[in-house]
Design a protein around this motif. Structure first.
Motif, PDB file in Angstrom:
ATOM      1  N   ARG A 107       4.272 -19.343  34.888  1.00 32.90           N
ATOM      2  CA  ARG A 107       3.791 -20.225  35.948  1.00 32.90           C
ATOM      3  C   ARG A 107       2.273 -20.095  35.959  1.00 32.90           C
ATOM      4  NH1 ARG A 107       7.141 -18.252  41.113  1.00 32.90           N
ATOM      5  NH2 ARG A 107       5.533 -19.512  42.145  1.00 32.90           N
ATOM      6  N   VAL A 108       1.611 -21.104  35.450  1.00 31.59           N
ATOM      7  CA  VAL A 108       0.158 -21.074  35.336  1.00 31.59           C
ATOM      8  C   VAL A 108      -0.434 -21.777  36.554  1.00 31.59           C
ATOM      9  CG1 VAL A 108      -1.821 -21.632  33.897  1.00 31.59           C
ATOM     10  CG2 VAL A 108       0.401 -21.154  32.832  1.00 31.59           C
ATOM     11  N   GLU A 109      -1.086 -21.009  37.428  1.00 34.52           N
ATOM     12  CA  GLU A 109      -1.661 -21.559  38.652  1.00 34.52           C
ATOM     13  C   GLU A 109      -3.152 -21.793  38.458  1.00 34.52           C
ATOM     14  OE1 GLU A 109      -0.656 -18.968  41.876  1.00 34.52           O
ATOM     15  OE2 GLU A 109       1.416 -19.644  41.941  1.00 34.52           O
ATOM     16  N   ARG A 110      -3.578 -23.017  38.723  1.00 35.15           N
ATOM     17  CA  ARG A 110      -4.983 -23.379  38.583  1.00 35.15           C
ATOM     18  C   ARG A 110      -5.608 -23.617  39.946  1.00 35.15           C
ATOM     19  NH1 ARG A 110      -2.456 -25.273  33.938  1.00 35.15           N
ATOM     20  NH2 ARG A 110      -3.628 -24.851  32.018  1.00 35.15           N
ATOM     21  N   ALA A 111      -6.889 -23.327  40.042  1.00 38.09           N
ATOM     22  CA  ALA A 111      -7.645 -23.537  41.272  1.00 38.09           C
ATOM     23  C   ALA A 111      -8.753 -24.540  41.018  1.00 38.09           C
ATOM     24  CB  ALA A 111      -8.223 -22.218  41.774  1.00 38.09           C
ATOM     25  N   GLU A 112      -9.214 -25.167  42.090  1.00 36.31           N
ATOM     26  CA  GLU A 112     -10.273 -26.170  41.995  1.00 36.31           C
ATOM     27  C   GLU A 112     -11.174 -26.058  43.217  1.00 36.31           C
ATOM     28  OE1 GLU A 112      -8.150 -29.868  41.940  1.00 36.31           O
ATOM     29  OE2 GLU A 112      -7.616 -29.758  44.060  1.00 36.31           O
ATOM     30  N   ALA A 113     -12.328 -26.680  43.136  1.00 36.24           N
ATOM     31  CA  ALA A 113     -13.234 -26.688  44.274  1.00 36.24           C
ATOM     32  C   ALA A 113     -12.595 -27.426  45.437  1.00 36.24           C
ATOM     33  CB  ALA A 113     -14.545 -27.353  43.886  1.00 36.24           C
ATOM     34  N   ASP A 114     -12.771 -26.894  46.645  1.00 33.44           N
ATOM     35  CA  ASP A 114     -12.236 -27.517  47.851  1.00 33.44           C
ATOM     36  C   ASP A 114     -13.305 -28.443  48.422  1.00 33.44           C
ATOM     37  OD1 ASP A 114     -11.192 -28.232  50.294  1.00 33.44           O
ATOM     38  OD2 ASP A 114     -10.522 -26.221  50.833  1.00 33.44           O
ATOM     39  N   PRO A 115     -13.091 -29.761  48.361  1.00 32.59           N
ATOM     40  CA  PRO A 115     -14.139 -30.680  48.840  1.00 32.59           C
ATOM     41  C   PRO A 115     -14.417 -30.562  50.331  1.00 32.59           C
ATOM     42  CG  PRO A 115     -12.101 -31.857  48.386  1.00 32.59           C
ATOM     43  CD  PRO A 115     -11.913 -30.475  47.852  1.00 32.59           C
ATOM     44  N   ALA A 116     -13.457 -30.027  51.076  1.00 29.17           N
ATOM     45  CA  ALA A 116     -13.647 -29.890  52.521  1.00 29.17           C
ATOM     46  C   ALA A 116     -14.426 -28.631  52.885  1.00 29.17           C
ATOM     47  CB  ALA A 116     -12.299 -29.890  53.230  1.00 29.17           C
ATOM     48  N   LYS A 117     -14.563 -27.707  51.916  1.00 28.28           N
ATOM     49  CA  LYS A 117     -15.235 -26.442  52.190  1.00 28.28           C
ATOM     50  C   LYS A 117     -16.172 -26.122  51.029  1.00 28.28           C
ATOM     51  CE  LYS A 117     -11.195 -24.694  54.706  1.00 28.28           C
ATOM     52  NZ  LYS A 117     -10.149 -23.628  54.740  1.00 28.28           N
ATOM     53  N   PRO A 118     -17.396 -26.544  51.103  1.00 32.06           N
ATOM     54  CA  PRO A 118     -18.349 -26.292  50.017  1.00 32.06           C
ATOM     55  C   PRO A 118     -18.413 -24.812  49.641  1.00 32.06           C
ATOM     56  CG  PRO A 118     -19.279 -27.802  51.617  1.00 32.06           C
ATOM     57  CD  PRO A 118     -18.000 -27.299  52.220  1.00 32.06           C
ATOM     58  N   GLY A 119     -18.316 -24.550  48.360  1.00 34.36           N
ATOM     59  CA  GLY A 119     -18.374 -23.177  47.877  1.00 34.36           C
ATOM     60  C   GLY A 119     -17.033 -22.470  47.873  1.00 34.36           C
ATOM     61  N   ALA A 120     -16.002 -23.120  48.427  1.00 36.86           N
ATOM     62  CA  ALA A 120     -14.670 -22.506  48.475  1.00 36.86           C
ATOM     63  C   ALA A 120     -13.765 -23.170  47.438  1.00 36.86           C
ATOM     64  CB  ALA A 120     -14.070 -22.660  49.870  1.00 36.86           C
ATOM     65  N   TYR A 121     -12.651 -22.502  47.153  1.00 34.71           N
ATOM     66  CA  TYR A 121     -11.704 -23.007  46.179  1.00 34.71           C
ATOM     67  C   TYR A 121     -10.304 -23.036  46.786  1.00 34.71           C
ATOM     68  CZ  TYR A 121     -15.379 -22.397  42.724  1.00 34.71           C
ATOM     69  OH  TYR A 121     -16.554 -22.489  42.043  1.00 34.71           O
ATOM     70  N   ARG A 122      -9.455 -23.846  46.204  1.00 33.01           N
ATOM     71  CA  ARG A 122      -8.060 -23.965  46.629  1.00 33.01           C
ATOM     72  C   ARG A 122      -7.182 -24.136  45.388  1.00 33.01           C
ATOM     73  NH1 ARG A 122      -8.318 -30.256  48.902  1.00 33.01           N
ATOM     74  NH2 ARG A 122      -8.434 -31.227  46.831  1.00 33.01           N
ATOM     75  N   LEU A 123      -5.896 -23.879  45.526  1.00 30.37           N
ATOM     76  CA  LEU A 123      -4.978 -24.209  44.446  1.00 30.37           C
ATOM     77  C   LEU A 123      -5.011 -25.711  44.225  1.00 30.37           C
ATOM     78  CD1 LEU A 123      -1.806 -22.092  45.334  1.00 30.37           C
ATOM     79  CD2 LEU A 123      -3.505 -21.609  43.573  1.00 30.37           C
TER      80      LEU A 123
END
Length: 536
Positions: free
Chosen positions: A205-221
């Motif tokens: 199970r390969v989980e990728r993360a990306e930048a969270d547009p609602a929270k600058p500098g934060a990431y989300r799945l």
């Protein structure tokens, strides 16, 4: 357990939490771009493969598929009738769960050979004459177009995300090379399927993360990882078409959409698969693979009893928690269960049905009540030729209350215990419970185990041991009770029990060990669990 909020927390993680899922496998460069295309319809429905705008993301965690997850993904992709006759590599248990240990697993050479054998078997069945047309969906005469269509549709289900253009080209190259050499379209496409089933993108199970547009500098799945985490938590399987669609569109990041998906998934009968998978892990059912009993001491033991015991507990938990929507704490006091003929002989009760399984309730005057008095717990946590109050007590603390009791020191003297052949086990354990070097652990482990001593190492009821009556009184931290029913009520009323469940589900869903920094979060969720009547 306020499932919406809980599942949202499992799926929506800050970057630090996402990276915490990664253990032995390092994260990729966050600047790396993962080509992503829209998921295609799986074999259950029709539609076109739609290209999608590539997204910037990076790998945050790898978790090897469990055996049940592997089987469920194959079944949902190619059908329930695909037979998988294989033994998989052992799982690794960390912080009480194999789901946590799976993030630290790789594949050995032997395991790779096993996976290859399974992949070839699956491919042979997919391209068997009786299944081929329904699963491939196009004729060999269509050539490359047919191969590409099949690979895209199989890939999106097996990888739990759409394939990149490069991936599709790679699998097509395998097909084309084999087809050019053999002239057999189906055999060549089967080799492409085997290579897909051997890919780390399928086996893990390969989980990728990306930048969270609602929270600058934060990431989300990213949407696909979020959908995958949710589906494996609730169904022990890959996302279905609807969940994949909201992942592709990005709508899954909307709390309202996510809540609606959780409600929809919980209403599905597939929730039972998720519950079975979770408790199979939490209750350490892999121990059944090596369970053995002395034939002279326990002539009633057989593989049918072992298989039946496992199924009894899972049927009971699904019925109580999912079908009836019961209070989780009642699993320690309920007299309801399920029986087959093999178990009826161990429980020494008549089998009142012509069906393979039947619901059964033990009478009020019985010492049978709850999961701790089922053959599963009593037989798994005992010696091959005798019971073991210490083992049972250790496992009760570990599994249901998240209390780890240390292993005995290497220089501990067992001679006094082993030398005594008369009297009850309570007599043999008294030295450990009063010895200053042993008492700190044995005062936690032995009392609950001694309360279960009227059940032997197989789980059969008894009242004497070596001709002496068995004393099942217990005292844990000043709380006194007697026997299995007293222990069941003690567990029912113990606040550590629901708190431990919340902690276990959180770790199971996120795939990472519990951290003390999560204590307030677990406390809040436990309070919500209690306010909801301890409903699963």
């Amino acid at each position: 357990m306020q499932v919406r909020a809980f599942c949202a927390a499992m799926a929506v993680s800050a970057f630090a939490a996402v990276v915490a899922c990664t253990t032995s496998v390092p994260a990729s460069d966050p600047a790396a771009v993962v080509e992503a295309e829209a998921p295609v319809p799986v074999f259950a429905f029709a539609g076109d493969y739609e290209p999608y705008v590539p997204r910037s993301s990076f790998v945050a965690a790898y978790r090897r598929l469990t055996e049940s997850q592997y089987r469920h993904v194959i079944a949902s992709t190619f059908g329930e009738d695909i037979v998988i006759n294989a033994r998989f590599e052992p799982e690794r248990r960390e912080d009480g769960l194999q789901a946590v240990g799976s993030a630290q697993l790789s594949v050995t050479t032997t395991g790779l050979e096993q996976y290859l054998a399974v992949a070839r078997s699956v491919a042979d069945q997919v391209f068997d004459a009786k299944r081929r047309d329904g699963l491939v969906g196009c004729a060999a005469a269509a050539g490359e177009a047919c191969a590409e269509t099949f690979l895209k549709r199989a890939g999106v289900q097996l990888f739990r995300r759409p394939l990149s253009a490069e991936e599709i080209a790679g699998f097509k190259a395998v097909w084309k090379d084999a087809a050019d050499k053999s002239g057999d379209f189906d055999k060549a496409l089967g080799l492409s399927l085997v290579s897909m089933l051997m890919s780390p993108e399928f086996l893990f199970r390969v989980e990728r993360a990306e930048a969270d547009p609602a929270k600058p500098g934060a990431y989300r799945l990213d949407g696909y990882a979020k959908a995958m985490r949710l589906s494996f938590l609730l169904w022990d399987a890959a996302p279905d078409a609807e969940l994949a669609a909201v992942a592709r569109s990005g709508a899954i990041h909307d709390p309202g959409v996510l809540a609606a998906q959780v409600d929809r998934m919980l209403a599905s009968p597939r929730t039972a698969d998720g519950v079975r998978a979770f408790f199979t892990d939490m209750l350490q059912f892999e121990t059944f693979d090596t369970l053995s009993k002395d034939a002279a001491t326990y002539p009633n033991f057989s593989q049918a009893v072992a298989d039946g015991a496992r199924e009894e507990t899972l049927k009971f938990l699904v019925d109580h928690l999912v079908v009836r929507g019961g209070d989780y704490r009642d699993i320690f006091t309920s007299r309801d269960t399920f029986l087959n003929r093999a178990l009826a002989s161990v429980y020494d009760v008549p089998y009142p049905s012509a069906e393979p399984w039947t619901q059964f309730s033990f009478p009020e005057n019985s010492e049978r009540a709850g999961v701790l008095t089922q053959v599963t717990f009593l037989s798994l946590f005992a010696h091959p030729g005798s019971s073991s109050p210490t083992i049972r007590g250790v496992k009760l603390n570990e599994i249901f209350m998240c209390l780890a009791i240390p292993q005995p020191p290497p220089d501990v003297d067992f001679s006094k215990v082993q030398a005594l052949e008369k009297g009850t086990v309570r007599t043999r354990l008294i030295d450990h419970m009063t010895n200053p070097g042993c008492s700190s652990c044995h005062l936690l482990s032995d009392p609950p185990g001694l309360a279960l001593e009227r059940f032997d190492g197989l789980g059969q009821h008894r009242t004497t041991e070596n001709g002496a009556p068995i004393d099942v009184s217990a005292d844990i931290g000043g709380k006194k009770f007697s026997g299995s029913t007293g222990l069941g009520q003690y567990m029912h009323d113990n606040p550590l029990v629901p708190s431990c469940l919340v902690r276990r589900v959180q770790s199971y869903g996120a795939g990472r060990a519990y951290d003390r920094s999560e204590a307030k979060q677990v406390e809040a969720r436990t309070a919500a669990f209690a306010a909801d009547g301890y409903k699963w």
